[in-house]
Scaffold this motif. Structure first.
Motif, short mmCIF file in Angstrom:
data_model
loop_
_atom_site.label_atom_id
_atom_site.label_comp_id
_atom_site.label_asym_id
_atom_site.label_seq_id
_atom_site.Cartn_x
_atom_site.Cartn_y
_atom_site.Cartn_z
N ASP A 36 0.83 -1.21 0.00
CA ASP A 36 0.00 0.00 0.00
C ASP A 36 0.87 1.26 0.00
O ASP A 36 0.55 2.24 -0.69
N ILE A 37 1.94 1.22 0.78
CA ILE A 37 2.85 2.37 0.81
C ILE A 37 3.52 2.54 -0.55
O ILE A 37 3.68 3.66 -1.06
N PHE A 39 2.38 1.86 -3.48
CA PHE A 39 1.47 2.45 -4.46
C PHE A 39 1.51 3.97 -4.42
O PHE A 39 1.20 4.64 -5.41
N GLN A 40 1.87 4.52 -3.29
CA GLN A 40 1.92 5.98 -3.15
C GLN A 40 3.29 6.55 -3.50
O GLN A 40 3.50 7.76 -3.44
N ARG A 41 4.22 5.68 -3.85
CA ARG A 41 5.59 6.13 -4.15
C ARG A 41 5.93 5.78 -5.60
O ARG A 41 6.61 4.80 -5.87
N TRP A 62 2.77 0.52 -9.71
CA TRP A 62 1.37 0.06 -9.76
C TRP A 62 1.22 -1.26 -10.53
O TRP A 62 0.11 -1.67 -10.83
#
Length: 362
Positions: A36-37, A39-41, A62
């Motif tokens: 999840d982390i 996906f934000q990077r 992704w």
């Protein structure tokens, strides 16, 4: 549960497996948080190097690449797990040389005052010597661990195991108390799929045959065998031919990754005492070569020792040694969380798989 309540080794081993299942479930959950982390990077520069990422306007983070694999769980302490299991089997259940309670007390005391128990643990069969019973146990445990890890999925596919700890066995050892294998508290754990230092007494061929019972082909995160060869071997006129034969044997047994250091222990000891005199000394670590001076002293010390579970029993560490190090309120079952947030996820204790043997899956 109550370790003294087991009537058979089979009951004990099943309890160990349940402990491993519990740790793995927590490790997998932590791995999902890392996903999840991630996906934000986003990584636009890296994504530009993948055709599918550009064509589909989908970042590498992704899953934009053509091929994506599930996350991996790497293991540390393979030999520690197997040696501890076989020691309990032999000493407590088969030969009844020591009671479970006395073994637990010895571990809690780091064998201080229990030198007779320490001697029995040291003399129990050891992984790396091509012992049939130990090999059978190795195959069984690593099949079980591979099966369980592969039963989980991440955003990118089925999760896979590995045994590629680099030098993580040294810091992890600082978190693990005394073991039934005879290992003292806070010492480095076993390195990769290699035997514990000083316990492989039957030669390099026996080591290969032992580790071949780990089905390496299923451990897609990689496995690693470290071998130290004496300088006498290097100076032999047949050394190149002998090494090639060794590598052919390794490949035929389904072992895919090994590395060699050809250096004597005295040189490493001197380098530790006088690093300024050894600026050019290179050593193999776990997939890479490093200048000896760049290492911390603890890692370097383990390196030359390695070459010339308080969790196993499901027991919280409450020994005087542990409390002296971490305080009266500390327990030994908290260290996993410190490591789960880093890219890969590590399971202290064991794991592995490799060849088309009776342990291999189709």
């Amino acid at each position: 549960g109550d370790q003294t309540a087991f009537n058979t080794y089979e009951e004990f081993e099943e309890a160990v497996k349940e402990q491993i299942r519990y740790e793995l479930r927590g490790t997998v959950a932590s791995s999902h948080v890392c996903d999840d982390i991630g996906f934000q990077r986003v990584v636009p520069a890296l994504s530009l190097s993948f055709y599918e990422c550009v064509e589909n306007a989908k970042d590498y983070a992704w899953g934009g690449a053509k091929y994506n694999l599930g996350n991996g769980i790497d293991a540390i302490g393979v030999a520690d797990l197997i040696n501890s299991l076989i020691a309990v089997k032999k000493l407590v259940f088969d030969e009844k040389k020591v009671t479970m309670q006395r073994l637990l007390d010895a571990l809690d005391a780091n064998f201080v005052g229990y030198e007779d128990v320490k001697k029995m643990c040291d003399e129990a069969p050891k992984y790396g010597n091509d012992d049939d019973e130990v090999n059978e146990l190795t195959g069984d445990m690593f099949c079980f661990i591979a099966d369980y890890i592969e039963s989980f999925h991440s955003k990118f596919g089925k999760m896979t195991p590995g045994i590629l700890p680099v030098s993580g066995n040294t810091p992890f050892g600082l978190e693990v108390g005394a073991l039934p294998s005879g290992r003292l508290a806070w010492k480095p754990l076993a390195d990769g799929v290699s035997p514990n230092q000083g316990t492989d007494t039957e030669g390099m061929g026996a080591v290969l045959k032992s580790i071949s019972h780990i089905p390496h082909g299923r451990f897609n995160q990689g496995t690693l065998l470290n071998v130290k060869m004496d300088t006498v071997f290097r100076d032999s006129p047949n050394s190149t031919k002998e090494l090639m034969n060794y590598l052919r044997s390794l490949c035929s047994l389904g072992v895919f990754h090994t590395q060699f250091n050809v250096i004597d222990t005295e040189t490493l000891k001197e380098a530790q005492k006088h690093p300024e005199d050894y600026n050019g000394l290179l050593v193999r670590v776990a997939g890479y070569t490093a200048y000896y001076r760049a290492w911390k002293r603890s890692t370097g010390r383990y390196h030359f020792q390695n070459f010339t579970f308080q969790y196993l029993l499901g027991k919280r560490v409450k020994s005087a040694v542990f409390h002296k190090k971490y305080g009266k309120s500390a327990t030994g079952d908290v260290h996993h969380a410190r490591w789960r947030a880093a890219g890969k996820v590590y399971l202290t204790g064991g794991t592995a798989y490799g060849i088309k043997s009776k342990y291999s899956s189709d």
